[in-house]
Scaffold this active site. Structure first.
Site, PDB file in Angstrom:
ATOM      1  N   GLU A   1      -5.078   7.570  -0.740  1.00 45.27           N
ATOM      2  CA  GLU A   1      -4.047   8.465  -1.296  1.00 45.27           C
ATOM      3  C   GLU A   1      -2.925   8.714  -0.289  1.00 45.27           C
ATOM      4  O   GLU A   1      -2.349   9.806  -0.221  1.00 45.27           O
ATOM      5  CB  GLU A   1      -4.640   9.817  -1.751  1.00 45.27           C
ATOM      6  CG  GLU A   1      -5.870   9.730  -2.615  1.00 45.27           C
ATOM      7  CD  GLU A   1      -5.638   9.085  -3.965  1.00 45.27           C
ATOM      8  OE1 GLU A   1      -4.716   8.260  -4.062  1.00 45.27           O
ATOM      9  OE2 GLU A   1      -6.387   9.381  -4.893  1.00 45.27           O
TER      10      GLU A   1
ATOM     11  N   GLY B   1       0.838  -1.185   0.000  1.00 45.74           N
ATOM     12  CA  GLY B   1       0.000   0.000   0.000  1.00 45.74           C
ATOM     13  C   GLY B   1       0.876   1.239   0.000  1.00 45.74           C
ATOM     14  O   GLY B   1       1.247   1.767  -1.047  1.00 45.74           O
TER      15      GLY B   1
END
Length: 378
Positions: free
Chosen positions: A362, A132
């Site tokens: 994000e 991630g």
């Protein structure tokens, strides 16, 4: 209480156009679509026709060539009316960035008009189940084979998965930790498949799922930039995407504040409006200050970007400040309405659920702190 925006007349007119469209066309659809978990594909086509999807990109490529300051304030207006759509716009515009920043003239001529015009909808395929925040841990590979590449692996938490027309995909093309390249993978590529939609607490109108690459063949013309340039491209795109999420979070918080103020002006307790209690007024002052600070932070970053200056630190600050503000303001707005705020009769419980994920995607806000500190100590 509409936002008093400091923009030149042409920019203000564009933002107002988007605001009017969002209130008229998006707001009535938002609650039922979120309840039904329906992905609003047609809405993105209409926003493309309106020009929003190409707003920050060059006219030569089919965009509107507007400053980021204008685009983000237009995006904020979308978020104030339908958060899932605003996040989708931000994601799509981020998927276009590699092509517009690193694509060849032939690639831009071939792909950009449909991407920016909304005829094609994009997905940003970077994250993996074990990669991630740590992009260098990705395991998806792209093996050179003749005049193309063969992609194999899986991506996780991909917005628009199964609905997008193309996937801006990052895959490993070498053995080094940063040997990553970028590809535009069409949705109809053989071997491309999708997992079941994630069952999320919010943004239920925005489909999120895994994407699987089972020996997906991609022509070399769909590689964006040079081999090994993908990590730099991905990080640059994310900096822009963080500004988009900051604007979305600000719009969500602004809408929550407006709902809470309107309710407090009408709600009577102990013979007077609850808005007349000093404790409530102090709460509203804090909420308004949080929203205004969030807006100021993303505009500062946008103006630096528009001036051609480095904005990595400012984008991280904006993302962190705006999303933390959205979480606080939506929570306080629920509190203002009391029991009613906890029901689906009002949109605030949905806003609160939607705000939470903005602190995560994000790049989590903890990652933003690392970025900020690294830039300070550079």
């Amino acid at each position: 209480m509409p936002v008093d925006r400091l923009l030149p007349p042409d920019g203000l007119e564009l933002v107002q156009l988007v605001a009017d469209f969002s209130r008229r066309e998006l707001l009535p659809l938002a609650a039922p679509a979120e309840a039904a978990e329906e992905f609003p594909r047609e809405v993105f086509r209409r926003l493309g026709e309106l020009g929003l999807l190409g707003m920050p990109y060059p006219e030569a490529d089919g965009g509107m060539e507007q400053p980021y300051e204008v685009y983000l304030q237009a995006l904020e207006e979308v978020a104030a009316n339908w958060m899932s759509v605003a996040v989708g716009v931000s994601v799509h515009i981020m998927t276009c960035y590699p092509l517009l920043a690193k694509g060849t003239p032939d690639q831009r001529d071939r792909f950009a008009p449909d991407l920016l015009g909304g005829r094609l909808l994009g997905a940003y395929a970077l994250s993996e189940a074990q990669a991630g925040s740590d992009i260098t841990s990705m395991t998806t590979t792209a093996r050179r084979d003749g005049d193309g590449y063969v992609l194999r692996g899986a991506k996780a938490w991909i917005s628009h998965a199964s609905h997008a027309d193309y996937y801006t995909t990052f895959a490993r093309t070498g053995d080094g930790r940063t040997d990553i390249s970028c590809f535009l993978v069409p949705a109809d590529a053989e071997g491309l498949s999708f997992g079941a939609p994630e069952q999320k607490m919010g943004l239920t109108g925005s489909t999120t799922a895994a994407v699987y690459y089972d020996d997906v063949r991609v022509p070399a013309v769909r590689r964006i930039g040079e081999e090994g340039e993908g990590m730099r491209i991905a990080l640059s795109a994310l900096a822009n995407g963080r500004l988009g999420i900051a604007a979305c979070a600000t719009g969500l918080a602004q809408s929550a504040l407006e709902h809470a103020v309107a309710y407090a002006k009408e709600r009577q307790q102990f013979g007077q409006r609850i808005a007349d209690f000093q404790g409530m007024q102090f709460l509203f002052a804090d909420m308004d200050a949080a929203v205004s600070t969030a807006r100021a932070s993303y505009l500062e970053a946008a103006r630096r970007r528009d001036a051609g200056r480095d904005f990595i630190r400012e984008a991280a600050i904006a993302k962190m400040v705006a999303t933390d503000a959205a979480m606080k303001v939506t929570t306080d707005a629920v509190q203002v309405l009391g029991g009613y705020g906890y029901t689906k009769d009002f949109p605030l419980e949905r806003y609160m659920r939607e705000a939470k994920v903005t602190q995560i995607f994000e790049g989590t806000n903890q990652i933003q702190k690392i970025v900020i500190a690294r830039e300070l100590l550079r």
